[in-house]
Scaffold this motif. Structure first.
Motif, PDB file in Angstrom:
ATOM      1  N   SER B  50       6.419  -2.769   2.308  1.00 20.07           N
ATOM      2  CA  SER B  50       5.525  -2.757   1.132  1.00 20.07           C
ATOM      3  C   SER B  50       5.850  -1.598   0.209  1.00 20.07           C
ATOM      4  O   SER B  50       5.854  -1.755  -1.018  1.00 20.07           O
ATOM      5  CB  SER B  50       4.072  -2.655   1.574  1.00 20.07           C
ATOM      6  N   GLN B  98       0.119  -7.676  -0.494  1.00 22.08           N
ATOM      7  CA  GLN B  98      -0.038  -8.076   0.896  1.00 22.08           C
ATOM      8  C   GLN B  98      -1.481  -8.422   1.243  1.00 22.08           C
ATOM      9  O   GLN B  98      -1.730  -9.320   2.041  1.00 22.08           O
ATOM     10  CB  GLN B  98       0.442  -6.915   1.788  1.00 22.08           C
ATOM     11  N   ASP B 180       4.884 -10.023  -0.962  1.00 19.33           N
ATOM     12  CA  ASP B 180       4.611  -9.238   0.240  1.00 19.33           C
ATOM     13  C   ASP B 180       3.717 -10.033   1.184  1.00 19.33           C
ATOM     14  O   ASP B 180       2.503 -10.067   1.027  1.00 19.33           O
ATOM     15  CB  ASP B 180       3.932  -7.915  -0.161  1.00 19.33           C
TER      16      ASP B 180
HETATM   17 MG   LIG Z   1       3.232  -4.056   4.181  1.00 16.35          MG
END
Ligand SMILES: [Mg+2]
Ligand SMILES: Nc1ncnc2c1ncn2[C@@H]1O[C@H](COP(=O)(O)OP(=O)(O)OP(=O)(O)O)[C@@H](O)[C@H]1O
Lengths: 312, 331
Positions: B50, B98, B180
């Motif tokens: 990330s 994410q 992500d």
């Molecule tokens: Mg991550």
């Protein structure tokens, strides 16, 4: 539609609160030492005279009876007559309350105008010179009593620079604004310090949020990210605080009206307390309490509008 | 069809100040993404996936520091002026975050959150933006799109929020998508549908994709190439075929071995022994050394550099030949 129902529900909920306030106000006034008759007649009054006046005012009846009478009159929009000023309390309040409300609204505006941009600057320049300077200045302002700040401003801008009048209210709306500027600024300083501190903290806690990063990732202009995504969320807690502070602001208005000789409801209240003018004390206290309750209601509404998660 | 653009990342490093001292979450990462190519970025939790994506488009907050080069359309994104970066973000390079539960603004309608992207990057008027938003919701499978646009994020489930976020990311037809873990909150059929959507946009727009995922099945089904990250570095990269066929890094082998094979007996998952090292206390030498059955003194003494071992094929292991030769030892 949702919002309308919510408002209605809140207004109905307000009724028991107001009843309770009426009771407390009534008890406070009647349990206070001293009575209007002796206040009117002086210390050496004859007991017979005192009793006669108390009887005329209905003060010799049992308290519960007096309270019920008070409530009955209240429902008819009758708050009694002033013992000292020989006028109906309602008409007195009609003259004086708008002054206090104008003063309070002006100071609230001044406070917001000061707090909002400075909170942003302080938050965005966290721990750098600007932030330290802003916080330090407000801290000093916060630690001084309202009447002292009032006197300082009065002396400097009023008496020394002669930019503003040192008291009074004027007779046109424009001159009201002019006369109320210094008092409003006096009142606004401590409120804006409290708001600034809270908003700065709120901005700092929101500015690192994922949704703010996501807004940046969309390529929005910095201004839009700050106003739409950061400020709207940060304001939720500050609006609550603001609403709670309106009560304090009104309390400060009472003092300020005295310092600046403004004919508002606050000064009326103080004078009537000294004169044991029961009906006026009751009336003004009750009105100020209603004003505070209504601001709380308004605050809740603004909050619901700012935060959709609250609207059910 | 628009011409695609390539992303070239060289020596990207991201360092954070922490109470325990500076940690390097991304350490000298280099990779390319070509138009129409899907690069899978895999690695355990905390390996820096990330942070890598965020670093590319300037979403690391100070005092975090990003160095290296991110070349896009002839410019280094790490040093372009803010106005240019804004046009790239959300318009040319879009990112799917994410965490769907926190990435949407709780006090704004999702409709507004879609439209503000369109407003920033397209010339569409109000009505057209709304129509496009409805179209996007239909594309990502949000039923009753028209009505849903007026809703707030808390009125959506996690899976639905993820779809909203995907709709926002795809709104302005980006040329590069940084995704992500875009499908973690979705059930398998929807996951398939979303991945198909991304692949069809890749074909239609020549969109490049960096796909971060834990799911090697997804990698096998969607990606062209893989980069495997461990403790902030890429330890192995190459085409999906090559890497699934013959991993050259013990860590990659471990990852592949932990995937249950189709048709095989359902046994316990084979996880890699041990846990990744803390970034603040990386071992000297190879960061994977302490968990590696191939490691010897040489591994503990020097950190292996990522080296080219074939066309488009890189590995950072002193013993990559031994690893390749010792087939079967794991599975
Ligand atoms: Mg991550
Ligand atoms: N703002 C920050 N300050 C300090 N450390 C950070 C910060 N952001 C990330 N890190 C650290 O960087 C490392 C990499 O984090 P990252 O989120 O990139 O991992 P990841 O590979 O995406 O993991 P996951 O699969 O769990 O999402 C972690 O050790 C994390 O603690």
């Amino acid at each position: 539609m949702h919002l309308l129902l919510y408002v209605l529900r809140r207004i109905i909920q307000l009724i028991p609160t107001l009843l309770f306030i009426a009771l407390v106000v009534f008890l406070l006034v009647h349990l206070l030492p001293g009575d209007p008759a002796s206040a009117m007649l002086g210390d050496r009054a004859l007991t017979a005279d005192v009793n006669r006046i108390n009887h005329e005012l209905g003060l010799d009846r049992p308290l519960p009876v007096q309270f019920l009478l008070f409530l009955r009159n209240l429902l008819h929009g009758d708050l009694g007559r002033s013992i000292q000023l020989h006028q109906s309390v309602v008409s007195l309040i009609e003259q004086r309350l708008p002054v206090t409300i104008l003063l309070t609204v002006m100071s609230a505006l001044v406070a917001v105008v000061l707090a909002l941009p400075l909170a942003f600057v302080a938050a965005l320049r966290r721990d750098r010179e600007a932030d330290v300077l802003i916080r330090g200045t407000f801290q000093i302002g916060l630690s001084m009593p309202v009447f002292y700040i009032g006197l300082l401003l009065l002396t400097f801008f009023g008496a020394y620079l002669r930019w503003f009048p040192v008291g009074g209210y004027g007779d046109t709306f424009a001159s009201h604004l002019y006369h109320l500027f210094l008092p409003a600024l006096t009142l606004a300083l401590s409120l804006s310090a409290v708001l600034m501190r809270n908003l700065r903290q709120a901005i700092l806690s929101v500015i690192g949020a994922e949704y703010v990063d996501f807004a940046r990732a969309k390529g929005l202009p910095a201004r839009l990210v700050l106003l739409r995504h950061v400020l709207r969320n940060a304001l939720i807690s500050t609006v609550t605080l603001f609403g709670l502070q309106i009560g304090t602001l009104l309390g400060g208005a009472v003092v300020t009206e005295t310092v600046f000789a403004i004919p508002g409801a606050g000064r009326l209240m103080i004078e009537s307390i000294y004169g044991r003018d029961y009906p006026v004390v009751q009336g003004t206290t009750l009105c100020l309490a209603v004003v505070v309750s209504l601001t709380f209601l308004l605050t809740d509404l603004i909050q619901v509008m700012l935060d959709p998660r609250l609207s059910r | 069809m628009k011409a695609g653009l390539s992303l070239e990342v060289k020596n990207l490093s991201t360092t954070f100040e922490t109470p325990l001292g500076a940690v390097t979450a991304v350490d000298g990462v280099s990779f390319d993404v070509h138009p129409g190519e899907v690069l899978g970025l895999v690695g355990e939790s905390g390996s820096g996936k990330s942070v890598t994506l965020r670093s590319l488009i300037g979403l690391i907050h100070p005092p975090g520091k990003v160095t290296g080069q991110v070349t896009w359309n002839g410019q280094d994104l790490l040093s372009v002026p803010p106005g240019r970066l804004r046009r790239v973000r959300g318009g040319e390079i879009a990112m799917i975050f994410q965490e769907p539960m926190t990435a949407l603004n709780p006090v704004l309608t999702v409709g507004l959150q879609v439209e503000e992207n369109l407003r920033a990057h397209t010339a569409l008027d109000r009505g057209q933006r709304r129509a496009r938003a409805i179209e996007l919701f239909d594309l990502v499978g949000i039923p009753d799109a028209k009505r849903r646009l007026e809703n707030y994020p808390h009125q959506f489930s996690g899976g639905m929020r993820q779809r909203v976020m995907i709709a926002i990311a795809l709104a302005s037809n980006p040329k590069l998508l940084l995704a992500d873990e875009p499908t973690t909150a979705l059930d398998v059929t929807i996951q398939d549908q979303i991945l198909k959507l991304i692949l069809s946009l890749r074909d239609e727009l020549q969109m490049g994709v960096v796909l971060v995922t834990h799911d090697l099945g997804v990698v096998a089904g969607t990606c062209d190439r893989i980069a495997v990250m461990y403790a902030g570095r890429i330890v192995e990269s190459g085409s999906v075929l090559e890497i699934f066929d013959g991993p050259r890094h013990a860590y990659t082998r471990g990852l592949l071995a932990s995937v249950p094979q189709a048709g095989a007996e359902r046994g316990p998952l084979l996880a890699i022994e041990g846990t990744p090292p803390a970034l603040s206390a990386l071992p000297t030498g190879c960061a994977f050394g302490p968990r590696c059955s191939f490691a010897n003194d040489a591994c503990r003494a020097t950190r292996p550099e990522l080296a080219e071992i074939g066309p488009g094929r890189q590995v950072a292991c002193l013993h990559h030949e031994t690893v390749a030769a010792s087939k079967g030892q794991f599975a």
